[in-house]
Design an enzyme around this catalytic site. Structure first.
Site, PDB file in Angstrom:
ATOM      1  N   HIS A 121       0.814  -1.212   0.000  1.00 16.40           N
ATOM      2  CA  HIS A 121       0.000   0.000   0.000  1.00 16.40           C
ATOM      3  C   HIS A 121       0.853   1.271   0.000  1.00 16.40           C
ATOM      4  O   HIS A 121       1.921   1.324   0.624  1.00 16.40           O
ATOM      5  CB  HIS A 121      -0.893   0.026   1.244  1.00 16.40           C
ATOM      6  N   SER A 171      -4.462  -5.631  -2.695  1.00 13.62           N
ATOM      7  CA  SER A 171      -5.682  -4.914  -3.053  1.00 13.62           C
ATOM      8  C   SER A 171      -5.967  -4.852  -4.538  1.00 13.62           C
ATOM      9  O   SER A 171      -7.122  -4.689  -4.942  1.00 13.62           O
ATOM     10  CB  SER A 171      -5.617  -3.482  -2.502  1.00 13.62           C
ATOM     11  N   ASP A 196      -0.200  -6.129   6.780  1.00 14.02           N
ATOM     12  CA  ASP A 196      -1.363  -5.288   6.535  1.00 14.02           C
ATOM     13  C   ASP A 196      -2.519  -6.202   6.137  1.00 14.02           C
ATOM     14  O   ASP A 196      -2.520  -6.787   5.059  1.00 14.02           O
ATOM     15  CB  ASP A 196      -1.048  -4.280   5.426  1.00 14.02           C
ATOM     16  N   HIS A 199      -7.469  -6.145   3.429  1.00 14.41           N
ATOM     17  CA  HIS A 199      -8.448  -6.799   2.559  1.00 14.41           C
ATOM     18  C   HIS A 199      -8.756  -8.231   2.972  1.00 14.41           C
ATOM     19  O   HIS A 199      -9.513  -8.917   2.289  1.00 14.41           O
ATOM     20  CB  HIS A 199      -7.960  -6.753   1.111  1.00 14.41           C
ATOM     21  N   LYS A 229     -13.088  -1.429   5.413  1.00 10.99           N
ATOM     22  CA  LYS A 229     -13.379  -2.318   4.297  1.00 10.99           C
ATOM     23  C   LYS A 229     -14.459  -3.317   4.719  1.00 10.99           C
ATOM     24  O   LYS A 229     -15.611  -2.950   4.807  1.00 10.99           O
ATOM     25  CB  LYS A 229     -12.078  -2.944   3.807  1.00 10.99           C
TER      26      LYS A 229
END
Length: 373
Positions: A121, A171, A196, A199, A229
């Site tokens: 990201h 992502s 991370d 998602h 999300k």
């Protein structure tokens, strides 16, 4: 305006490259959001927020967490999240961007080195830029490449801490990181693996605890759990050891000098954690994912094994032309171009959520075929 001439030239350059971004309204069937479980506008979450308002939870925090902004809902969320995810402690941020940027600009120290997956990201890259540590981009989802990069650094005299930074589920491609292999590399090098889970949280793992669930709570692991999300809310939780929480509270400028997130949003996230723990929505989404991959694969969609199904087009202009035609047919599918994705891989990013059904997927397939004619 002459004073902003450089900015105007930059926008003209982007326009000439067919990469000029603009805001467009929400319209058509939802094939672009990250509201994977359909919670954002759900009656269940709305009811919980109304109950929070009724019991007096304020909308605004009134200041930073270290001043007057530390509210009971923040404290309650940060007590419940570790119990749900299986970590020792957590800290609530206003967004995933703020969490990643603060985490990576604060924890790695001078003499350390950060090894980031090249497709991580943008928020992680921003954090790296602000860090006192040096950094290196590593080939996507290649555990061996991470191991070799750390070995080269050590052989060149690197003696600090190695920080490995990845997404568990990416992502734009919907593919998964080799977490077990990366954890072994981190442990072997006395490093830290930052995962991370933006998602994956809510979509995968027992009770929706994500792909990092088997590793949560381990000494060498820190996770970032985005709440905007699948959880249908806003904000993000940094999960890990209590020392991580305490250090961010004392040294994380993005936390110290920021107005605290809305207490009402903290209450919403608490409710969402309870909702994602239920099996029904997750089971329905996984059924939709299997159906979507079967129907969209013949049209070029990558069989990612997740809710994110990219259709690689290649050229920027053709990608946006296709996206515009599909949108005109009533389907909210967005074109994604560099620098968000690598050069030559512009794509239609198709996202499957519980805001659509199998009939909508069938109709989308027809729209994609028509757009290509």
């Amino acid at each position: 305006m002459a004073v902003l001439e450089a900015q105007a030239r930059d926008l003209e350059m982007l326009k000439g490259m067919d990469r000029l971004r603009r805001l467009i309204p929400r319209d058509g069937f939802d094939f672009s959001s990250n509201d994977y479980l359909g919670l954002a506008a759900s009656d269940e979450l709305r009811d919980d927020v109304e109950l929070a308002l009724a019991r007096g939870v304020p909308v605004g925090s009134g200041g930073s967490r270290l001043l007057r902004g530390n509210q009971e809902e923040h404290e309650a969320l940060e007590a419940e999240a570790p119990a749900f995810f299986g970590c020792e402690a957590s800290l609530f941020f206003s967004s995933g961007f703020a969490a990643n940027a603060t985490l990576l600009s604060t924890l790695p120290q001078s003499g350390d080195r950060i090894f980031v997956d090249e497709l991580i990201h943008a928020s992680c890259h921003e954090g790296v830029k602000l860090s006192r540590a040096t950094a290196e981009r590593v080939h996507h989802n290649n555990a061996q490449a991470f191991a070799e990069a750390i070995d080269r650094w050590r052989q060149g005299g690197g003696s600090g801490r190695a920080w490995i930074v990845v997404e568990s589920l990416y992502s734009m491609d919907g593919d998964r990181a080799p977490l077990a292999d990366l954890l072994q590399i981190a442990e072997r090098n006395d490093g830290v693996l930052i995962i991370d889970e933006a998602h994956a949280t809510g979509v995968f793992g027992p009770q929706g605890r994500g792909l990092a669930a088997p590793y949560e709570g381990l000494e060498h692991v820190i996770t970032v759990r985005t709440c905007g999300k699948a959880l249908g809310c806003e904000g993000a939780l940094v999960c890990g050891a209590r020392l991580v929480r305490d250090f961010l509270i004392n040294r994380g400028r993005g936390f110290i000098f920021s107005t605290a997130p809305s207490p009402l949003m903290a209450a919403a996230v608490r409710a969402s954690l309870r909702l994602i723990g239920l099996e029904d929505r997750r089971e329905r989404l996984h059924q939709l994912m299997a159906y979507g991959q079967e129907k969209l694969a013949p049209l070029g969609a990558t069989k990612s094994g997740s809710q994110i199904l990219p259709v690689i087009v290649g050229a920027d202009r053709e990608t946006m032309r296709l996206a515009a035609r599909i949108q005109a047919a009533g389907f909210d599918v967005r074109g994604i171009r560099p620098p968000t994705v690598p050069q030559g891989t512009s794509r239609l990013r198709i996202s499957l959520t519980l805001n659509i059904d199998k009939a909508a997927i069938d109709a989308l397939c027809v729209a994609i075929r028509d757009a290509r004619r």
